[in-house]
Design a protein around this motif. Structure first.
Motif, PDB file in Angstrom:
ATOM      1  N   TRP A 276      -6.692 -12.303  10.274  1.00  9.56           N
ATOM      2  CA  TRP A 276      -5.473 -11.859   9.615  1.00  9.56           C
ATOM      3  C   TRP A 276      -5.746 -10.616   8.766  1.00  9.56           C
ATOM      4  O   TRP A 276      -6.816 -10.477   8.177  1.00  9.56           O
ATOM      5  CB  TRP A 276      -4.904 -12.970   8.715  1.00  9.56           C
ATOM      6  N   THR A 277      -4.702  -9.728   8.692  1.00  7.24           N
ATOM      7  CA  THR A 277      -4.803  -8.522   7.862  1.00  7.24           C
ATOM      8  C   THR A 277      -3.575  -8.439   6.968  1.00  7.24           C
ATOM      9  O   THR A 277      -2.483  -8.907   7.306  1.00  7.24           O
ATOM     10  CB  THR A 277      -4.907  -7.238   8.700  1.00  7.24           C
ATOM     11  N   LEU A 278      -3.749  -7.829   5.771  1.00 10.23           N
ATOM     12  CA  LEU A 278      -2.673  -7.551   4.810  1.00 10.23           C
ATOM     13  C   LEU A 278      -2.775  -6.085   4.432  1.00 10.23           C
ATOM     14  O   LEU A 278      -3.822  -5.643   3.914  1.00 10.23           O
ATOM     15  CB  LEU A 278      -2.808  -8.444   3.572  1.00 10.23           C
ATOM     16  N   ASN A 279      -1.678  -5.356   4.730  1.00  9.89           N
ATOM     17  CA  ASN A 279      -1.647  -3.912   4.439  1.00  9.89           C
ATOM     18  C   ASN A 279      -2.853  -3.222   5.062  1.00  9.89           C
ATOM     19  O   ASN A 279      -3.533  -2.410   4.420  1.00  9.89           O
ATOM     20  CB  ASN A 279      -1.598  -3.673   2.926  1.00  9.89           C
TER      21      ASN A 279
ATOM     22  N   HIS B 180       0.504 -11.032  -3.006  1.00 18.28           N
ATOM     23  CA  HIS B 180       0.620 -11.391  -1.595  1.00 18.28           C
ATOM     24  C   HIS B 180       1.756 -10.646  -0.884  1.00 18.28           C
ATOM     25  O   HIS B 180       1.958 -10.843   0.312  1.00 18.28           O
ATOM     26  CB  HIS B 180       0.853 -12.906  -1.454  1.00 18.28           C
ATOM     27  N   ILE B 181       2.500  -9.794  -1.608  1.00 15.46           N
ATOM     28  CA  ILE B 181       3.582  -8.999  -0.991  1.00 15.46           C
ATOM     29  C   ILE B 181       2.963  -7.902  -0.133  1.00 15.46           C
ATOM     30  O   ILE B 181       1.990  -7.257  -0.510  1.00 15.46           O
ATOM     31  CB  ILE B 181       4.486  -8.382  -2.082  1.00 15.46           C
ATOM     32  N   GLY B 182       3.525  -7.671   1.076  1.00 18.94           N
ATOM     33  CA  GLY B 182       3.033  -6.584   1.937  1.00 18.94           C
ATOM     34  C   GLY B 182       3.244  -6.878   3.403  1.00 18.94           C
ATOM     35  O   GLY B 182       4.001  -7.776   3.782  1.00 18.94           O
ATOM     36  N   GLU B 183       2.543  -6.057   4.266  1.00 18.80           N
ATOM     37  CA  GLU B 183       2.651  -6.196   5.721  1.00 18.80           C
ATOM     38  C   GLU B 183       1.477  -7.012   6.255  1.00 18.80           C
ATOM     39  O   GLU B 183       0.314  -6.735   5.947  1.00 18.80           O
ATOM     40  CB  GLU B 183       2.660  -4.818   6.391  1.00 18.80           C
ATOM     41  N   TYR B 184       1.810  -8.010   7.068  1.00 21.54           N
ATOM     42  CA  TYR B 184       0.800  -8.890   7.653  1.00 21.54           C
ATOM     43  C   TYR B 184       0.739  -8.695   9.160  1.00 21.54           C
ATOM     44  O   TYR B 184       1.760  -8.393   9.805  1.00 21.54           O
ATOM     45  CB  TYR B 184       1.137 -10.358   7.354  1.00 21.54           C
TER      46      TYR B 184
ATOM     47  N   SER C 246      -9.173  -9.150  23.421  1.00 21.08           N
ATOM     48  CA  SER C 246      -8.418  -9.381  22.195  1.00 21.08           C
ATOM     49  C   SER C 246      -7.020  -8.813  22.338  1.00 21.08           C
ATOM     50  O   SER C 246      -6.745  -7.973  23.199  1.00 21.08           O
ATOM     51  CB  SER C 246      -9.134  -8.739  21.000  1.00 21.08           C
ATOM     52  N   VAL C 247      -6.085  -9.277  21.434  1.00 23.44           N
ATOM     53  CA  VAL C 247      -4.710  -8.801  21.422  1.00 23.44           C
ATOM     54  C   VAL C 247      -4.229  -8.823  19.972  1.00 23.44           C
ATOM     55  O   VAL C 247      -4.644  -9.681  19.189  1.00 23.44           O
ATOM     56  CB  VAL C 247      -3.810  -9.683  22.308  1.00 23.44           C
ATOM     57  N   LYS C 248      -3.323  -7.851  19.571  1.00 25.79           N
ATOM     58  CA  LYS C 248      -2.808  -7.750  18.211  1.00 25.79           C
ATOM     59  C   LYS C 248      -1.329  -8.102  18.181  1.00 25.79           C
ATOM     60  O   LYS C 248      -0.576  -7.783  19.099  1.00 25.79           O
ATOM     61  CB  LYS C 248      -3.005  -6.348  17.644  1.00 25.79           C
ATOM     62  N   SER C 249      -0.920  -8.755  17.022  1.00 28.23           N
ATOM     63  CA  SER C 249       0.493  -9.074  16.818  1.00 28.23           C
ATOM     64  C   SER C 249       1.198  -7.860  16.230  1.00 28.23           C
ATOM     65  O   SER C 249       0.572  -6.865  15.844  1.00 28.23           O
ATOM     66  CB  SER C 249       0.627 -10.261  15.854  1.00 28.23           C
ATOM     67  N   LYS C 250       2.535  -7.978  16.126  1.00 26.35           N
ATOM     68  CA  LYS C 250       3.290  -6.942  15.414  1.00 26.35           C
ATOM     69  C   LYS C 250       3.095  -7.142  13.911  1.00 26.35           C
ATOM     70  O   LYS C 250       2.677  -8.206  13.459  1.00 26.35           O
ATOM     71  CB  LYS C 250       4.758  -7.020  15.776  1.00 26.35           C
ATOM     72  N   LYS C 251       3.424  -6.092  13.112  1.00 28.50           N
ATOM     73  CA  LYS C 251       3.331  -6.175  11.657  1.00 28.50           C
ATOM     74  C   LYS C 251       4.646  -6.689  11.095  1.00 28.50           C
ATOM     75  O   LYS C 251       5.711  -6.231  11.501  1.00 28.50           O
ATOM     76  CB  LYS C 251       2.993  -4.812  11.059  1.00 28.50           C
ATOM     77  N   VAL C 252       4.570  -7.640  10.106  1.00 29.48           N
ATOM     78  CA  VAL C 252       5.769  -8.197   9.495  1.00 29.48           C
ATOM     79  C   VAL C 252       5.631  -8.127   7.980  1.00 29.48           C
ATOM     80  O   VAL C 252       4.521  -8.136   7.443  1.00 29.48           O
ATOM     81  CB  VAL C 252       5.994  -9.658   9.931  1.00 29.48           C
ATOM     82  N   LYS C 253       6.804  -8.061   7.263  1.00 28.23           N
ATOM     83  CA  LYS C 253       6.805  -7.931   5.816  1.00 28.23           C
ATOM     84  C   LYS C 253       7.050  -9.304   5.167  1.00 28.23           C
ATOM     85  O   LYS C 253       7.847 -10.091   5.646  1.00 28.23           O
ATOM     86  CB  LYS C 253       7.879  -6.950   5.360  1.00 28.23           C
ATOM     87  N   VAL C 254       6.374  -9.487   3.986  1.00 25.79           N
ATOM     88  CA  VAL C 254       6.564 -10.672   3.163  1.00 25.79           C
ATOM     89  C   VAL C 254       6.955 -10.220   1.759  1.00 25.79           C
ATOM     90  O   VAL C 254       6.285  -9.372   1.158  1.00 25.79           O
ATOM     91  CB  VAL C 254       5.275 -11.529   3.090  1.00 25.79           C
ATOM     92  N   THR C 255       8.102 -10.740   1.233  1.00 30.72           N
ATOM     93  CA  THR C 255       8.545 -10.458  -0.129  1.00 30.72           C
ATOM     94  C   THR C 255       8.743 -11.777  -0.859  1.00 30.72           C
ATOM     95  O   THR C 255       8.879 -12.842  -0.232  1.00 30.72           O
ATOM     96  CB  THR C 255       9.874  -9.678  -0.137  1.00 30.72           C
TER      97      THR C 255
END
Length: 806
Positions: free
Chosen positions: A369-372, A405-409, A419-428
């Motif tokens: 998992w990645t954040l920002n 924890h706010i940002g793009e995941y 390997s494969v990557k998901s799309k980026k989503v926002k958490v507020t």
């Protein structure tokens, strides 16, 4: 007993006994003179042995044997023991002990533990000059017939010699016969070699073949018992790998099978290895296949995984040899594919956040998992990456969502296939104000005169607006000396108060917080503490000895200080010290000297301490000596006969000893109990069982100038009846005898009938007798007219009885 020969030249002693031993003399004389001669007689006794014969002795192996003989003879006999006609030497065999007791003339042979070597004929031989005697004993040792080392099963290869061996022991010694399959007796031949070297017996088979397989039996017998031991012979062919091992390369998640084929003599012992390490079998995923008829050894995998990849070895062995086969299992991997992608979320601050992605792949992909655009740091029980049991669902779970924890995941899924990557989503996030201590009133303690900072942690997003009030509801402002704010580092609402005073600032403070999602309040109780301050200190003073003396100090402080009294700067005075009493009333602290002593002169101090400070005060106390005087004189006492009274005299200080006097005479009767020992202040005189003679003047005397007097008056007890009158029933002409006993002798008792005084002078039948305390009324020739109530009366007591006359 004694005779002479016919020619008179021989002196004959018949039936010679030991008592006849002596020196004998002969004297020969005629008219020409005489001649003498002397000789000593010695008595020889041939050896004798008791008992004279012994029956054969049968013993068990391991028994202790002892043979004792009483041997006599003169002169002293020589004794020899023989075993099978060969002399036994003392101490030659530690198992055979030869001993003798000359005082008892006892000779013994002891065998500690009987064994086969001890079975023999034992002879005891006694010799001296008078002759020889001997007694023999046949010792027979027996032991239970048994195989101490039985036959064991054997296995061999065709053509390779094999030997059966056993150990058999018993007494008498056994012979061993060999049998094949319980009925064929075996003899020594070129095929079979039979040997025996007690106790070991062996049977060797030369060039064994498959026809020699069977049960071999050794039968031992000694004429009394028969035992046997049986073992099996297996003639086998070594295992051999047939053909090429079968490898397998399945797709991960599919079943697979690897196998080898072996020939040889079954049964086989099979061991499986993976990468040369033992494989734990069976397990839930792997089935072990052993086809006895075909010789195939295989592993069947229900579902293959990348962890199953490796080199597998099967080791096959029987009793005569071992071989192995090697196989390879190489599962293939499939690149991950996203089935359901991530979705953005808005959550409340402090609540749980969960992002979900569903993906497939073989082996099961790992999720990162990645954040920002930065790798997300996972923390146990806080930020966790979770894989569901379905093998496809991946979750990112944040237990308590915070602003950081706010940002793009995003998520990256990978395995050996790619390997494969998901799309980026926002958490507020959002959060209504909430104080961590809103469910209770928090107390803050501050020292009077110090600056105070009230701080209440608050959880809210965005940051709320803050206001403070006191218990009266008034909003606090900078003009009133209050400064409020928000500590962003600690996420706390704060209120600052300068130079706090108890009477001004001690109160409840309420913090109000509000943002677009809600409001919250929290109350803080401000408690102002005061350092201890002495308002009335100790002062130097003095006192006389043997007084109750009080030292006081007054103190202000909150909370109320704890006091410690100190003597001479080092010795702490505690409540367990019987010389002192420690008291506290409100702000006043007291140290009470229960009775001052000269040696209590010194420095006294008090330390007063509470949680915010400490203060102390000291004084010098001088105790002066006082003269010996009577501080409590004797007091007049009154008592009644048989009671007890006590005179008490107290001096101003201890005195060596005092004396008691009555009417000027020193008291020494045991009835007068002196209470008080030397070097005390308190003295008592206790008088028990008072009598009228005790009345008088009593005096307590220390010296001519120090004395005290008091009077004792003893009142007389009323005269009472120890034995009262008893009712009586008489017949006419009987004599009446009424008797009573009073408490004192010589006292007057008057007699009455129906209230009239009885006078013995007016009636000759009446007689009144007095004997110390006993009083009797005797009336002779009673008549019915004499029937009535009779009374015996002292000054203030009366005893009555009814007398009836028939």
């Amino acid at each position: 007993k004694y005779t002479w020969s016919e020619d008179g030249k021989q002196f004959v002693i018949h039936n010679v006994q030991i008592d006849d031993e002596d020196e004998y003399g002969v004297k020969i004389e005629n008219e020409l003179g005489e001649a003498t001669s002397k000789a000593k007689l010695g008595c020889l006794v041939p050896p004798s042995i008791s008992p004279a014969s012994v029956d054969d002795h049968v013993a068990k192996r391991g028994d202790e044997l002892e043979f004792i003989f009483e041997i006599d003879g003169r002169p002293e006999v020589d004794v020899v023991w023989q075993k099978n006609q060969k002399d036994l030497k003392p101490n030659e065999n530690p198992n055979c002990i030869i001993d003798k007791d000359l005082e008892k003339r006892a000779y013994s042979l002891k065998i500690l533990k009987a064994d086969a070597d001890d079975q023999a004929k034992y002879t005891v031989i006694a010799k001296n000059k008078a002759g020889k005697a001997e007694v023999s004993i046949n010792v027979i040792v027996k032991a239970e017939l048994q195989f101490t080392k039985p036959l064991v099963d054997m296995a061999t290869v065709v053509g390779q010699p094999v030997t059966f061996s056993c150990e058999c022991f018993g007494l008498p010694k056994p012979t061993v016969t060999w049998f094949l399959n319980n009925d064929v007796e075996l003899k020594s031949t070129a095929k079979y070699k039979i040997e025996a070297k007690h106790p070991v017996h062996t049977l060797t088979l030369n060039k064994p073949d498959l026809i020699d397989v069977g049960s071999y039996r050794a039968v031992a017998t000694n004429g009394e018992q028969t035992v046997e031991s049986t073992a099996t012979l297996v003639v086998q062919v070594k295992p051999k790998l047939e053909g090429k091992p079968v490898d397998c390369s399945p797709i991960i998640g599919e079943p697979a099978r690897i196998q080898c084929k072996f020939s040889g003599t079954a049964p086989f012992t099979v061991v499986w290895l993976k990468n040369n390490e033992p494989l734990e079998l069976p397990n839930e995923n792997i089935e072990v296949i052993d086809e006895v008829e075909t010789g195939i050894q295989a592993l069947s995998f229900k579902v293959t995984d990348i962890s199953d990849k490796g080199s597998y070895t099967v080791q096959v062995s029987n009793k005569v040899g071992q071989t192995e086969g090697k196989m390879t299992l190489a599962p293939k991997e499939i690149k991950p594919t996203i089935l359901t992608d991530l979705e953005g979320q808005t959550v409340k601050k402090g609540e749980q956040l969960e992002l979900i992605i569903v993906a497939d792949g073989k082996p099961r992909p790992q999720c990162k998992w990645t954040l920002n655009n930065n790798d997300l740091k996972l923390v146990d029980d806080q930020v966790e990456s979770i894989m569901d049991e379905d093998g496809k669902t991946y979750r990112l779970r944040i237990r308590s969502t915070q602003p950081e924890h706010i940002g793009e995941y995003s998520a990256t899924l990978s395995n050996g296939g790619g390997s494969v990557k998901s799309k980026k989503v926002k958490v507020t996030i959002e959060k209504a104000p909430e104080f961590s201590d809103s469910d209770r009133v928090k107390t803050v303690k501050i020292i009077q005169g110090d600056d105070c900072l009230l701080s209440n942690p608050i959880d809210a997003y965005p940051v709320p607006k803050l206001s403070w009030t006191r218990s009266d509801g008034k909003v606090l402002s900078d003009k009133d000396g209050y400064v409020s704010g928000y500590d962003t580092d600690k996420n706390a609402a704060i209120l600052s108060i300068k130079q706090v005073q108890k009477t001004v600032h001690e109160d409840d403070y309420i913090c109000h917080a509000q943002n677009e999602f809600g409001t919250a309040d929290v109350t803080t109780k401000l408690l102002v503490l005061i350092r201890p301050t002495i308002t009335r200190p100790l002062a130097d003073t003095q006192s006389s000895e043997f007084e109750r003396f009080i030292v006081e100090v007054e103190v202000e402080g909150f909370p109320s200080p704890v006091a410690t009294w100190i003597r001479d700067e080092t010795e702490e005075i505690t409540s367990s010290n019987k010389q002192f009493t420690i008291e506290q009333t409100d702000n006043t602290y007291r140290l009470i000297f229960n009775e001052t002593q000269i040696d209590q002169t010194g420095t006294y101090g008090i330390k007063l301490k509470n949680e915010v400070g400490e203060v102390e005060s000291q004084m010098k106390l001088t105790i002066t000596e006082r003269p010996i005087e009577i501080s409590k004189p004797l007091e007049d006492q009154r008592g009644i006969e048989k009671d007890s009274v006590t005179f008490e005299c107290v001096f101003t200080k201890p005195v060596p000893m005092i004396k008691w006097y009555k009417n000027g005479i020193l008291l020494d009767e045991p009835r007068f109990m002196h209470i008080g020992e030397a070097n005390q202040r308190y003295f008592k005189l206790e008088i028990k069982n008072l009598n009228l003679d005790d009345s008088g003047e009593f005096e307590c005397v220390y010296d001519e100038n120090t004395r005290s007097k008091a009077n004792l008056i003893v009142g007389e007890l009323p005269i009472d009846f120890e034995k009262p009158l008893s009712n009586q029933q008489l017949t006419e002409y009987d004599t009446l005898k009424l008797e009573c006993i009073v408490t004192k002798p010589g006292k007057e008792v008057k007699w009455y009938k129906d209230g009239d005084l009885i006078d013995e002078k007016s009636d000759a039948r009446v007689r009144i007798e007095i004997d110390e305390k006993t009083h009797r009324l005797i009336i002779e020739n009673m008549s019915p007219n004499d029937e009535g109530n009779y009374d015996a009366m002292t000054i203030d007591r009366k005893s009555s009885a009814f007398v009836g006359v028939k």
